[in-house]
Design a protein around this motif. Structure first.
Motif, PDB file in Angstrom:
ATOM      1  N   GLN A 455      -8.915   5.561   5.475  1.00 26.58           N
ATOM      2  CA  GLN A 455      -9.176   6.898   4.964  1.00 26.58           C
ATOM      3  C   GLN A 455      -8.192   7.911   5.534  1.00 26.58           C
ATOM      4  OE1 GLN A 455     -13.286   8.143   5.181  1.00 26.58           O
ATOM      5  NE2 GLN A 455     -14.036   6.049   5.056  1.00 26.58           N
ATOM      6  N   TRP A 456      -7.791   7.719   6.781  1.00 30.68           N
ATOM      7  CA  TRP A 456      -6.888   8.672   7.426  1.00 30.68           C
ATOM      8  C   TRP A 456      -5.455   8.529   6.936  1.00 30.68           C
ATOM      9  CZ3 TRP A 456      -8.127   9.306  13.379  1.00 30.68           C
ATOM     10  CH2 TRP A 456      -9.439   9.760  13.508  1.00 30.68           C
ATOM     11  N   PHE A 457      -4.966   7.315   6.887  1.00 30.04           N
ATOM     12  CA  PHE A 457      -3.539   7.089   6.685  1.00 30.04           C
ATOM     13  C   PHE A 457      -3.195   6.472   5.331  1.00 30.04           C
ATOM     14  CE2 PHE A 457      -4.402   6.558  11.293  1.00 30.04           C
ATOM     15  CZ  PHE A 457      -3.762   7.703  11.740  1.00 30.04           C
ATOM     16  N   PHE A 458      -4.108   5.732   4.733  1.00 29.67           N
ATOM     17  CA  PHE A 458      -3.807   5.027   3.484  1.00 29.67           C
ATOM     18  C   PHE A 458      -4.775   5.464   2.393  1.00 29.67           C
ATOM     19  CE2 PHE A 458      -2.907   2.070   7.056  1.00 29.67           C
ATOM     20  CZ  PHE A 458      -1.521   2.149   7.006  1.00 29.67           C
ATOM     21  N   SER A 459      -4.870   6.769   2.201  1.00 28.39           N
ATOM     22  CA  SER A 459      -5.849   7.319   1.267  1.00 28.39           C
ATOM     23  C   SER A 459      -5.310   7.475  -0.147  1.00 28.39           C
ATOM     24  CB  SER A 459      -6.323   8.692   1.774  1.00 28.39           C
ATOM     25  OG  SER A 459      -5.227   9.584   1.918  1.00 28.39           O
ATOM     26  N   ASN A 460      -4.141   6.937  -0.424  1.00 26.22           N
ATOM     27  CA  ASN A 460      -3.560   7.029  -1.759  1.00 26.22           C
ATOM     28  C   ASN A 460      -4.312   6.086  -2.691  1.00 26.22           C
ATOM     29  OD1 ASN A 460      -1.994   7.285  -4.017  1.00 26.22           O
ATOM     30  ND2 ASN A 460      -0.048   6.966  -2.975  1.00 26.22           N
ATOM     31  N   THR A 461      -5.005   6.632  -3.666  1.00 29.63           N
ATOM     32  CA  THR A 461      -5.785   5.812  -4.600  1.00 29.63           C
ATOM     33  C   THR A 461      -5.017   5.452  -5.863  1.00 29.63           C
ATOM     34  OG1 THR A 461      -6.737   7.818  -5.581  1.00 29.63           O
ATOM     35  CG2 THR A 461      -7.966   6.786  -3.781  1.00 29.63           C
ATOM     36  N   ALA A 462      -3.806   5.961  -5.991  1.00 29.43           N
ATOM     37  CA  ALA A 462      -3.011   5.615  -7.169  1.00 29.43           C
ATOM     38  C   ALA A 462      -2.641   4.140  -7.124  1.00 29.43           C
ATOM     39  CB  ALA A 462      -1.744   6.477  -7.218  1.00 29.43           C
ATOM     40  N   ALA A 463      -2.691   3.491  -8.251  1.00 28.38           N
ATOM     41  CA  ALA A 463      -2.373   2.066  -8.317  1.00 28.38           C
ATOM     42  C   ALA A 463      -0.908   1.835  -7.952  1.00 28.38           C
ATOM     43  CB  ALA A 463      -2.663   1.521  -9.711  1.00 28.38           C
ATOM     44  N   TYR A 464      -0.658   0.753  -7.259  1.00 23.86           N
ATOM     45  CA  TYR A 464       0.713   0.408  -6.889  1.00 23.86           C
ATOM     46  C   TYR A 464       1.510   0.057  -8.135  1.00 23.86           C
ATOM     47  CZ  TYR A 464       4.627  -2.454  -5.405  1.00 23.86           C
ATOM     48  OH  TYR A 464       5.886  -2.992  -5.256  1.00 23.86           O
ATOM     49  N   GLU A 465       2.699   0.604  -8.227  1.00 28.90           N
ATOM     50  CA  GLU A 465       3.578   0.346  -9.360  1.00 28.90           C
ATOM     51  C   GLU A 465       4.803  -0.420  -8.901  1.00 28.90           C
ATOM     52  OE1 GLU A 465       4.565   3.975 -11.267  1.00 28.90           O
ATOM     53  OE2 GLU A 465       2.510   4.477 -11.829  1.00 28.90           O
ATOM     54  N   VAL A 466       5.239  -1.311  -9.727  1.00 31.62           N
ATOM     55  CA  VAL A 466       6.422  -2.109  -9.424  1.00 31.62           C
ATOM     56  C   VAL A 466       7.642  -1.206  -9.332  1.00 31.62           C
ATOM     57  CG1 VAL A 466       7.942  -3.920 -10.316  1.00 31.62           C
ATOM     58  CG2 VAL A 466       5.457  -4.166 -10.503  1.00 31.62           C
ATOM     59  N   ASN A 467       8.490  -1.445  -8.363  1.00 36.17           N
ATOM     60  CA  ASN A 467       9.721  -0.674  -8.212  1.00 36.17           C
ATOM     61  C   ASN A 467      10.672  -1.038  -9.351  1.00 36.17           C
ATOM     62  OD1 ASN A 467      12.475   0.086  -7.297  1.00 36.17           O
ATOM     63  ND2 ASN A 467      11.404   0.681  -5.443  1.00 36.17           N
ATOM     64  N   ARG A 468      10.932  -0.101 -10.219  1.00 36.03           N
ATOM     65  CA  ARG A 468      11.749  -0.394 -11.398  1.00 36.03           C
ATOM     66  C   ARG A 468      13.218  -0.593 -11.060  1.00 36.03           C
ATOM     67  NH1 ARG A 468       9.235   2.787 -16.604  1.00 36.03           N
ATOM     68  NH2 ARG A 468       7.026   2.537 -16.046  1.00 36.03           N
ATOM     69  N   GLY A 469      13.621  -0.181  -9.884  1.00 39.20           N
ATOM     70  CA  GLY A 469      15.002  -0.417  -9.470  1.00 39.20           C
ATOM     71  C   GLY A 469      15.211  -1.763  -8.822  1.00 39.20           C
ATOM     72  N   GLY A 470      14.123  -2.457  -8.500  1.00 37.12           N
ATOM     73  CA  GLY A 470      14.242  -3.772  -7.885  1.00 37.12           C
ATOM     74  C   GLY A 470      14.378  -3.742  -6.380  1.00 37.12           C
ATOM     75  N   TYR A 471      14.276  -2.569  -5.745  1.00 39.17           N
ATOM     76  CA  TYR A 471      14.415  -2.480  -4.292  1.00 39.17           C
ATOM     77  C   TYR A 471      13.182  -3.063  -3.609  1.00 39.17           C
ATOM     78  CZ  TYR A 471      18.167   0.769  -5.462  1.00 39.17           C
ATOM     79  OH  TYR A 471      19.298   1.335  -5.980  1.00 39.17           O
ATOM     80  N   THR A 472      13.365  -3.634  -2.432  1.00 33.65           N
ATOM     81  CA  THR A 472      12.271  -4.283  -1.717  1.00 33.65           C
ATOM     82  C   THR A 472      12.230  -3.822  -0.264  1.00 33.65           C
ATOM     83  OG1 THR A 472      13.600  -6.197  -1.034  1.00 33.65           O
ATOM     84  CG2 THR A 472      12.502  -6.324  -3.178  1.00 33.65           C
ATOM     85  N   THR A 473      11.069  -3.977   0.343  1.00 31.51           N
ATOM     86  CA  THR A 473      10.887  -3.579   1.738  1.00 31.51           C
ATOM     87  C   THR A 473      11.707  -4.438   2.680  1.00 31.51           C
ATOM     88  OG1 THR A 473       8.638  -2.826   1.273  1.00 31.51           O
ATOM     89  CG2 THR A 473       9.179  -3.299   3.569  1.00 31.51           C
ATOM     90  N   LEU A 474      11.748  -5.726   2.434  1.00 29.91           N
ATOM     91  CA  LEU A 474      12.399  -6.655   3.362  1.00 29.91           C
ATOM     92  C   LEU A 474      13.914  -6.596   3.303  1.00 29.91           C
ATOM     93  CD1 LEU A 474      10.092  -9.788   3.192  1.00 29.91           C
ATOM     94  CD2 LEU A 474      10.118  -7.929   4.843  1.00 29.91           C
ATOM     95  N   ASN A 475      14.463  -5.664   2.562  1.00 28.37           N
ATOM     96  CA  ASN A 475      15.915  -5.459   2.625  1.00 28.37           C
ATOM     97  C   ASN A 475      16.382  -5.154   4.043  1.00 28.37           C
ATOM     98  OD1 ASN A 475      16.004  -5.800  -0.117  1.00 28.37           O
ATOM     99  ND2 ASN A 475      16.664  -3.730  -0.611  1.00 28.37           N
ATOM    100  N   PHE A 476      15.474  -4.646   4.874  1.00 29.08           N
ATOM    101  CA  PHE A 476      15.899  -4.274   6.224  1.00 29.08           C
ATOM    102  C   PHE A 476      16.295  -5.489   7.057  1.00 29.08           C
ATOM    103  CE2 PHE A 476      11.566  -5.415   7.397  1.00 29.08           C
ATOM    104  CZ  PHE A 476      11.687  -5.868   8.703  1.00 29.08           C
ATOM    105  N   ILE A 477      15.835  -6.677   6.693  1.00 31.70           N
ATOM    106  CA  ILE A 477      16.169  -7.861   7.495  1.00 31.70           C
ATOM    107  C   ILE A 477      17.659  -8.193   7.380  1.00 31.70           C
ATOM    108  CG2 ILE A 477      15.737 -10.326   7.790  1.00 31.70           C
ATOM    109  CD1 ILE A 477      12.849  -9.834   7.036  1.00 31.70           C
ATOM    110  N   PRO A 478      18.196  -8.411   6.175  1.00 34.35           N
ATOM    111  CA  PRO A 478      19.645  -8.646   6.126  1.00 34.35           C
ATOM    112  C   PRO A 478      20.458  -7.413   6.496  1.00 34.35           C
ATOM    113  CG  PRO A 478      18.746  -8.495   3.907  1.00 34.35           C
ATOM    114  CD  PRO A 478      17.579  -8.524   4.841  1.00 34.35           C
TER     115      PRO A 478
END
Length: 645
Positions: A455-478
């Protein structure tokens, strides 16, 4: 009060001289006496003159006896030794004569292009072909130039070795973070910071950069938008891990570089998309070159291992609305005597398991002598079975449908060992008006709310949408590999064992090696795609950004052209600040500052076409907006005010 402040200043100044290696032994030559009213005395107790005179003599002695530089975290004596605190706008010394000007200039060049939006080249090329501006300019030339101020659809290389300049902005930013790491870490170590303190600073910087990126992606949203493709997020997520590799031997750093790239490549290669994967549903098009085939299919847009990871992670960083509770429940399917049936839901934000209890058949009170008693020698009833059937929301009562012949009469008492009460008991619990022919209608029960942290930090109720640009979180590893290339180059430039021309030659050799390996990997095992930061992109882009650093190093640290670097240094020394300004207030500065206050001046100097959207407005407005930023940064530079994290 003034005398007391003067004494404090003298004390701090004396202590700073005592800390200098090779400085004068001020402990033996100077003692402060409170009774002397601010007069300095020697070891014999004789007056040595006024405080101000003694300060001058100490300055002279410090300059003659050793290093005259003060510790970086201590300001001038007249400022009473205020200490710098990371993460604030604060005063700090301007770049010294031995500062790596090429790094500041390189950083300033990249941030200038980003904050200025490419000086409007892309927007200018998109002016309608019917505009009169193309009667005076070659539209084909500007369209070709605009390719370098936009990101390609997916594949980041064309004509074997060419790349869009705009694709090099982010790797250059990350590379420069790595180049500056050895310098900043060496300075902190010189100041006496231990490993734990430096590690804590690196970890804190990682967290701050990540949160700044999330903040930028949440602008215009109703709640915090926890996604991480922003360059600040990517730098922050990988910064601490890159810092851990900083003080290792060069051989171990190269080994870590290889492990990161090969491991990330193998993970993608072993997790291709399913054979019947629907790319259209995730905004990927084969016509645009976003979908690969054969051995390279694992690097297709929104059909790769990193994308599937985001599909699992990012929805969990939101508050999902539970499904609506049905008004009535269908009858449960018949079950064997003594068997517990249950329901559950798989891969849902909330899970419920319900058990339906079915009464044993009525056992005759009289049994034959050779007939075993109920339960004697018989196998125990099977435990509850969880089946992959639709879920029953928490709080609802499942209806047990039993055959009329098997069900006990309404007046039958509860049998020994039975799990279900008599029908009288059921009727008393469920009102007749709520009973249906096929089951029991239950009062809807409100589902339990999310835990406090959600409730404090993750209160966004909007549905998750696919990133249309194709970017990903794990890009930080390489991208840690990109930062690690910067660390290697920074260590080389910091080294005093090699001359400047030798350093330049090693930079060029490293750039050539990365470039060749990147092209070879692209042609054999891994495509060059910036949007998912493929290992081949790390090598390919690394060759380009190292070459850019070598050019800046030649111009501004080897050749006597430092004066020409000054406009870029003004931007480079406040790179985080101008990035945040460009991402937050560019529209306001363009419309409310440039248009409102400078339209008359611009049109009188450049003509009425300068702000005409069918002529030169895209270029003029972008350039003028950046000039406003630059003047502000110049004032900060002259005041020695910089934003540090």
């Amino acid at each position: 009060m003034r005398t007391r402040m003067d004494r404090l200043r003298v004390v701090k100044y004396v202590l700073s001289l005592e800390d200098q290696p090779g400085g004068p032994d001020v402990t033996e030559s100077v003692r402060l006496s409170a009774a002397a009213g601010g007069t300095a005395v020697n070891s014999a107790g004789k007056p040595q003159g006024a405080v101000s005179n003694r300060i001058e003599s100490l300055r002279s002695a410090g300059a003659a006896g050793g290093s005259s530089e003060r510790p970086r975290e201590t300001l001038a004596a007249g400022e009473a030794g205020r200490r710098l605190r990371p993460g604030r706008l604060q005063d700090r010394p301007a770049p010294s004569a031995n500062r790596l000007v090429s790094l500041d200039a390189f950083r300033g060049f990249i941030m200038m292009m980003l904050a200025a939006g490419g000086f409007g080249v892309l927007a200018f090329s998109k002016i309608s072909e019917t505009s009169p501006v193309w009667q005076q300019h070659d539209r084909a030339f500007w369209t070709g130039l605009a390719v370098h101020f936009d990101h390609p659809a997916w594949l980041s290389v064309f004509d074997t070795w060419k790349v869009s300049f705009w694709d090099l902005i982010q790797p250059a930013f990350m590379f420069m973070v790595g180049v500056s790491m050895p310098f900043s870490d060496a300075r902190r170590e010189t100041l006496g910071h231990g490993w734990l303190r430096r590690a804590g600073h690196a970890l804190g910087r990682s967290v701050i950069l990540t949160l700044m990126g999330v903040f930028l992606y949440s602008l215009g949203k109703e709640r915090t938008n926890w996604i991480f493709p922003n360059v600040l997020c990517q730098i922050g997520l990988g910064y601490f891990f890159a810092w851990l590799l900083l003080n290792l031997r060069v051989a171990f750093q190269f080994g870590a570089f290889v492990v990161i790239l090969v491991g990330y490549w193998g993970w993608f290669r072993m997790n291709p998309p399913p054979a019947d994967y629907d790319y259209a549903a995730v905004y990927a098009s084969k016509e645009k070159g976003e979908v690969f085939e054969g051995r390279l299919e694992a690097w297709s847009k929104n059909g790769n291992a990193a994308f599937f990871f985001d599909q699992w992670l990012l929805p969990q960083l939101r508050t999902q609305t539970p499904p609506a509770v049905p008004e009535s429940l269908p009858a449960a399917p018949p079950a064997e005597a003594g068997v517990l049936r249950g329901n559950r839901i798989r891969f849902a934000p909330w899970r419920v398991a319900t058990l339906s209890y079915v009464q044993d058949p009525v056992v005759s009170a009289v049994q034959s002598a050779d007939e075993p008693a109920a339960g004697a020698g018989q196998p125990a009833p099977a435990p509850g079975v969880l089946e992959d059937t639709p879920p029953v929301p928490a709080g609802d009562v499942p209806a047990a449908a039993t055959d009329a012949a098997a069900a006990p009469p309404a007046s039958a008492p509860v049998q020994s060992g039975s799990l279900e009460p008599s029908s009288d008991a059921v009727a008393s619990d469920v009102p007749q008006s709520e009973a249906g022919a096929g089951g029991v209608t239950a009062e809807p029960v409100q589902a339990a709310g999310p835990p406090w942290y959600q409730q404090w930090f993750f209160s966004n109720t909007a549905a998750y949408e696919v990133n249309r640009g194709g970017y990903t979180t794990l890009n930080f590893i390489p991208s840690i590999g990109t930062t690690l290339l910067g660390i290697l180059c920074g260590q080389l430039l910091l080294s005093s064992e090699k001359r400047a021309l030798e350093k330049l030659g090693l930079l060029v050799a490293l750039a050539a090696g990365c470039f060749v390996l990147g092209v070879a990997a692209h042609m054999t095992v891994c495509p060059i795609v910036k949007r998912i930061w493929t290992p081949s992109w790390v090598l390919f882009s690394g060759g380009y950004v190292i070459t850019m650093l070598a050019v800046f190093y030649l111009l501004f640290d080897i050749l006597p052209l430092r004066l020409l670097a000054f406009p870029l240094v003004v931007v480079g020394t406040n790179s985080i600040l101008i990035y945040m300004l460009g991402q937050t207030v560019s529209g306001w500065v363009r419309e409310q500052v440039v248009r409102v206050h400078f339209t008359g001046m611009i049109e009188s100097v450049l003509g009425p076409k300068a702000l005409d959207p069918q002529w030169y407005a895209p270029v003029t407005l972008s350039t003028a907006t950046f000039l406003v930023y630059w003047l502000f940064l110049l004032w900060l530079y002259r005041q020695k005010i910089f934003l540090r994290i």
